[in-house]
Enzyme design. Structure first.
Site, PDB file in Angstrom:
ATOM      1  N   CYS A   1       0.861  -1.181   0.000  1.00  0.00           N
ATOM      2  CA  CYS A   1       0.000   0.000   0.000  1.00  0.00           C
ATOM      3  C   CYS A   1       0.902   1.237   0.000  1.00  0.00           C
ATOM      4  O   CYS A   1       2.127   1.139   0.122  1.00  0.00           O
ATOM      5  CB  CYS A   1      -0.909   0.006   1.223  1.00  0.00           C
ATOM      6  SG  CYS A   1      -0.022   0.238   2.787  1.00  0.00           S
TER       7      CYS A   1
ATOM      8  N   CYS B   1      -8.426   3.333   5.289  1.00  0.00           N
ATOM      9  CA  CYS B   1      -7.830   3.933   4.091  1.00  0.00           C
ATOM     10  C   CYS B   1      -8.435   3.332   2.826  1.00  0.00           C
ATOM     11  O   CYS B   1      -8.974   2.217   2.832  1.00  0.00           O
ATOM     12  CB  CYS B   1      -6.307   3.781   4.096  1.00  0.00           C
ATOM     13  SG  CYS B   1      -5.705   2.154   3.682  1.00  0.00           S
TER      14      CYS B   1
ATOM     15  N   GLU C   1      -0.212   0.085  15.444  1.00  0.00           N
ATOM     16  CA  GLU C   1      -0.899   1.311  15.024  1.00  0.00           C
ATOM     17  C   GLU C   1      -1.859   1.787  16.104  1.00  0.00           C
ATOM     18  O   GLU C   1      -1.920   2.982  16.420  1.00  0.00           O
ATOM     19  CB  GLU C   1      -1.668   1.079  13.720  1.00  0.00           C
ATOM     20  CG  GLU C   1      -2.430   2.316  13.252  1.00  0.00           C
ATOM     21  CD  GLU C   1      -3.324   2.057  12.052  1.00  0.00           C
ATOM     22  OE1 GLU C   1      -4.347   2.756  11.924  1.00  0.00           O
ATOM     23  OE2 GLU C   1      -2.998   1.158  11.242  1.00  0.00           O
TER      24      GLU C   1
ATOM     25  N   THR D   1      -6.635   1.964  10.434  1.00  0.00           N
ATOM     26  CA  THR D   1      -6.715   2.193   8.984  1.00  0.00           C
ATOM     27  C   THR D   1      -6.893   0.919   8.170  1.00  0.00           C
ATOM     28  O   THR D   1      -7.305   0.985   7.008  1.00  0.00           O
ATOM     29  CB  THR D   1      -5.457   2.925   8.482  1.00  0.00           C
ATOM     30  OG1 THR D   1      -4.296   2.167   8.846  1.00  0.00           O
ATOM     31  CG2 THR D   1      -5.372   4.322   9.073  1.00  0.00           C
TER      32      THR D   1
ATOM     33  N   HIS E   1       4.807  -5.314   8.758  1.00  0.00           N
ATOM     34  CA  HIS E   1       4.521  -6.675   9.199  1.00  0.00           C
ATOM     35  C   HIS E   1       4.752  -7.671   8.064  1.00  0.00           C
ATOM     36  O   HIS E   1       3.813  -8.138   7.417  1.00  0.00           O
ATOM     37  CB  HIS E   1       3.072  -6.775   9.698  1.00  0.00           C
ATOM     38  CG  HIS E   1       2.916  -6.352  11.126  1.00  0.00           C
ATOM     39  ND1 HIS E   1       1.725  -5.917  11.652  1.00  0.00           N
ATOM     40  CD2 HIS E   1       3.815  -6.287  12.138  1.00  0.00           C
ATOM     41  CE1 HIS E   1       1.897  -5.607  12.930  1.00  0.00           C
ATOM     42  NE2 HIS E   1       3.153  -5.821  13.239  1.00  0.00           N
TER      43      HIS E   1
ATOM     44  N   SER F   1       0.189 -10.377  10.105  1.00  0.00           N
ATOM     45  CA  SER F   1      -0.330  -9.139   9.516  1.00  0.00           C
ATOM     46  C   SER F   1      -1.844  -9.084   9.674  1.00  0.00           C
ATOM     47  O   SER F   1      -2.567  -9.919   9.119  1.00  0.00           O
ATOM     48  CB  SER F   1       0.044  -9.067   8.031  1.00  0.00           C
ATOM     49  OG  SER F   1      -0.675  -8.039   7.378  1.00  0.00           O
TER      50      SER F   1
ATOM     51  N   HIS G   1       3.539   2.145  11.114  1.00  0.00           N
ATOM     52  CA  HIS G   1       2.345   2.151  11.967  1.00  0.00           C
ATOM     53  C   HIS G   1       2.278   3.371  12.878  1.00  0.00           C
ATOM     54  O   HIS G   1       1.239   3.636  13.484  1.00  0.00           O
ATOM     55  CB  HIS G   1       2.323   0.893  12.847  1.00  0.00           C
ATOM     56  CG  HIS G   1       2.467  -0.381  12.081  1.00  0.00           C
ATOM     57  ND1 HIS G   1       3.667  -1.061  11.991  1.00  0.00           N
ATOM     58  CD2 HIS G   1       1.573  -1.090  11.353  1.00  0.00           C
ATOM     59  CE1 HIS G   1       3.495  -2.150  11.252  1.00  0.00           C
ATOM     60  NE2 HIS G   1       2.241  -2.190  10.848  1.00  0.00           N
TER      61      HIS G   1
ATOM     62  N   ASN H   1      -4.090  -6.905   8.510  1.00  0.00           N
ATOM     63  CA  ASN H   1      -4.882  -6.634   7.308  1.00  0.00           C
ATOM     64  C   ASN H   1      -4.927  -7.850   6.393  1.00  0.00           C
ATOM     65  O   ASN H   1      -5.921  -8.082   5.707  1.00  0.00           O
ATOM     66  CB  ASN H   1      -4.342  -5.396   6.576  1.00  0.00           C
ATOM     67  CG  ASN H   1      -3.046  -5.654   5.837  1.00  0.00           C
ATOM     68  OD1 ASN H   1      -3.043  -6.101   4.698  1.00  0.00           O
ATOM     69  ND2 ASN H   1      -1.929  -5.365   6.480  1.00  0.00           N
TER      70      ASN H   1
ATOM     71  N   CYS I   1       2.835   6.271   8.213  1.00  0.00           N
ATOM     72  CA  CYS I   1       1.923   6.396   7.078  1.00  0.00           C
ATOM     73  C   CYS I   1       1.102   7.679   7.222  1.00  0.00           C
ATOM     74  O   CYS I   1       0.545   7.946   8.296  1.00  0.00           O
ATOM     75  CB  CYS I   1       0.998   5.183   7.029  1.00  0.00           C
ATOM     76  SG  CYS I   1      -0.335   5.342   5.814  1.00  0.00           S
TER      77      CYS I   1
END
Length: 577
Positions: A12, A189, A125, A161, A41, A217, A73, A219, A95
């Site tokens: 990303c 995001c 984060e 996010t 991550h 991770s 993060h 996400n 970020c």
């Protein structure tokens, strides 16, 4: 097996930015270099950074000098103050999307609001976000946890996010029911939304889904869960070695997605491994044809054939007699330079295109011998034309091989910023385009073929521009690997957006040159037909920019196909006119 690759697969924006920051520092020779906590991550990426001497630390105790990079993060303000009080130089890779959430929390909690963060408690984060809440922060992970929140008058709600969009909506509904005046900020995001939407859209399009990313991770795990919730057989893998090939072999089409911290080279390895699985419906002939096509593409026969085609079209454009000598010169020269430079420069290949790196290891002997034979053939053809062409071809071959070889002695290399031609920013794209222009247009000019100078200049500009666009677009595809090994290509120096704008500008200018040159009589009306080739280059740029095709074999084939289109236009013109 067919693979459908998600357009959003890969780094990303925040992760890419963090990697660019830390690698840029490393490539400048900045050491010691640390990251404050794991930068991202992904274990494989962190291991890569370790090999470059970039070490992750959880505390700065004992560190007296060096540069420390704040992880993507983000970190709490208390830890940031500790870093600022140290002697370390700080580079902030937080970020920007995360920084925005930090700002929302900081602003509203100062005004008396209580911050409710929808996220994974304990995630780096979220820990960083809590630090900006001035003691007024709460973390919840699901809607059923809303009832446990204390009574609060003013509430502001934000999301980690990378939170699952559906989960955030459910939590917001529960919060609004209990705290009607709550301020809601959807801080998930755009990239997260896009990934999750693509994971859902795979349902009905593929037989199964492979999600590539770190097991730790958040996400990536959410992508896996979203895919499973959509009813798709889903496999979470970190590397190609984790694939369950027996189960995948029962499928015909497999979708591949990836977490925000997964680099392109890992995705490519997984895709290559899946494509190599033989499904029950595939025929032996179909598989052989696919392998043959890949062999031609990976061995650089396809790009060399493109050089042959472009040289043929350049002959028609410049108004000279068409023959096989100069197109063959272009074929052998381009093949030899692409093959031999790949062996001389092994650095970025493993990251830019693992399949190519594997191919070159497997067929090393054949490729080296064929590359040397191609040089000999090019020199023999040049000799048959004349001494001037022979000397020019010999010089081109020497310069081509010298491109990747250190020219500055090791003892004084530290005194020079660039020890190889390839180290000069943007030299790869420029040198390749110049070489194609010389071999396609200048060599015939030296060979005493009757060519008017304006026609030769027009043909050179056309070949140069077409090749420059191709080479620069490949540089964009290979940006991650080039950044890792410290190669300063145009996209790394200028940035992807500016590079794409430059390429579009070159295409427009080339089309104008073709039109004007034809109108003033410098070249014939064939120039108007070649505008199709320029337009095809623009199509490739748009296809990439709009993410209609992910960088890979299909987009590369489309890009190489433009050269064959150019040659075909030249052939058609000669047959019909």
């Amino acid at each position: 097996m067919k693979v459908k690759l998600a357009k959003t697969a890969g780094f990303c924006m925040g992760v890419r930015r963090a990697m660019e920051i830390v690698l840029a520092e490393n490539n400048k020779g900045v050491h010691p270099l640390y990251t404050y906590g794991p930068l991202i991550h992904n274990r494989q990426v962190l291991a890569l950074l370790e090999t470059k001497g970039i070490r992750g630390v959880d505390t700065i105790t004992g560190l007296r000098e060096g540069t420390i990079v704040i992880r993507a993060h983000g970190i709490p303000p208390t830890e940031r103050r500790v870093l600022k009080a140290s002697r370390l130089r700080i580079k902030d890779a937080t970020c920007p999307r995360v920084a925005r959430v930090q700002g929302i929390i900081n602003t509203h909690t100062k005004q008396g609001y209580h911050a409710v963060i929808v996220g994974d408690e304990g995630h780096p984060e979220v820990k960083g976000l809590l630090g900006y809440a001035h003691g007024r922060g709460r973390v919840i992970g699901s809607a059923d946890q809303v009832a446990r929140l204390p009574r609060m008058k003013q509430v502001v709600v934000v999301a980690q996010t990378t939170q699952a969009a559906q989960n955030f909506r459910e939590v917001v509904e529960a919060i609004q029911a209990r705290f009607p005046g709550a301020l809601i900020f959807d801080t998930i995001c755009d990239a997260t939304y896009s990934r999750q939407r693509e994971a859902q859209e795979f349902a009905g399009q593929v037989d199964g889904v492979v999600v590539v990313g770190g097991y730790d991770s958040g996400n990536t795990r959410r992508l896996v869960q979203i895919s499973r919730d959509a009813g798709m057989p889903t496999f979470h893998v970190e590397t190609e070695r984790d694939l369950d090939k027996e189960k995948l072999a029962t499928m015909e089409v497999v979708g591949v997605s990836a977490g925000a911290s997964t680099p392109n080279w890992m995705i490519k390895k997984v895709v290559r491994e899946i494509e190599g699985i033989w499904t029950r419906k595939e025929t032996a002939l179909g598989r052989w044809l696919m392998r043959a096509g890949r062999f031609l593409l990976l061995s650089n026969v396809v790009v060399a054939g493109g050089a042959f085609a472009v040289a043929s079209a350049a002959a028609v454009l410049s108004g000279r007699k068409t023959d096989m000598v100069y197109p063959l010169l272009a074929f052998f020269y381009v093949y030899a330079m692409h093959v031999l430079n790949r062996f001389l420069d092994k650095g970025a290949s493993a990251y830019n295109d693992p399949e190519v790196a594997f191919f070159y290891r497997r067929h090393r002997t054949f490729l080296i011998i064929s590359g040397i034979i191609s040089i000999i053939m090019a020199l023999a053809l040049a000799y048959s034309v004349g001494l001037g062409v022979l000397l020019a071809m010999a010089a081109l071959n020497i310069l081509g091989i010298m491109y990747s070889i250190p020219l500055v002695p090791a003892g004084i290399r530290h005194l020079w910023e660039y020890s190889r031609i390839k180290d000069i920013p943007g030299s790869k794209t420029l040198s390749e385009a110049l070489a194609w222009g010389v071999v396609s247009v200048v060599l015939p000019f030296l060979g005493n073929q009757v060519i008017a100078l304006p026609a030769a200049v027009t043909a050179f500009i056309f070949v140069f521009s077409l090749t420059y666009i191709r080479s620069a677009l490949f540089d964009i595809f290979q940006e991650q690997g080039d950044l890792i090994v410290g190669v300063e290509t145009l996209p790394i120096t200028w940035g992807e957006e500016k590079t794409l704008l430059l390429l579009q500008g070159i295409a427009i200018c080339t089309a104008i040159v073709l039109v004007v040159a034809s109108l003033v009589g410098a070249v014939g009306p064939f120039a108007f037909l070649l505008i199709l080739s320029v337009f095809s280059s623009v199509v490739c740029l748009v296809v990439y920019e709009k993410k209609w095709l992910h960088p890979g074999r299909r987009l590369e084939t489309l890009l190489e196909g433009n050269f064959y289109l150019t040659g075909l236009l030249g052939l058609v013109w000669q047959l019909w006119m």
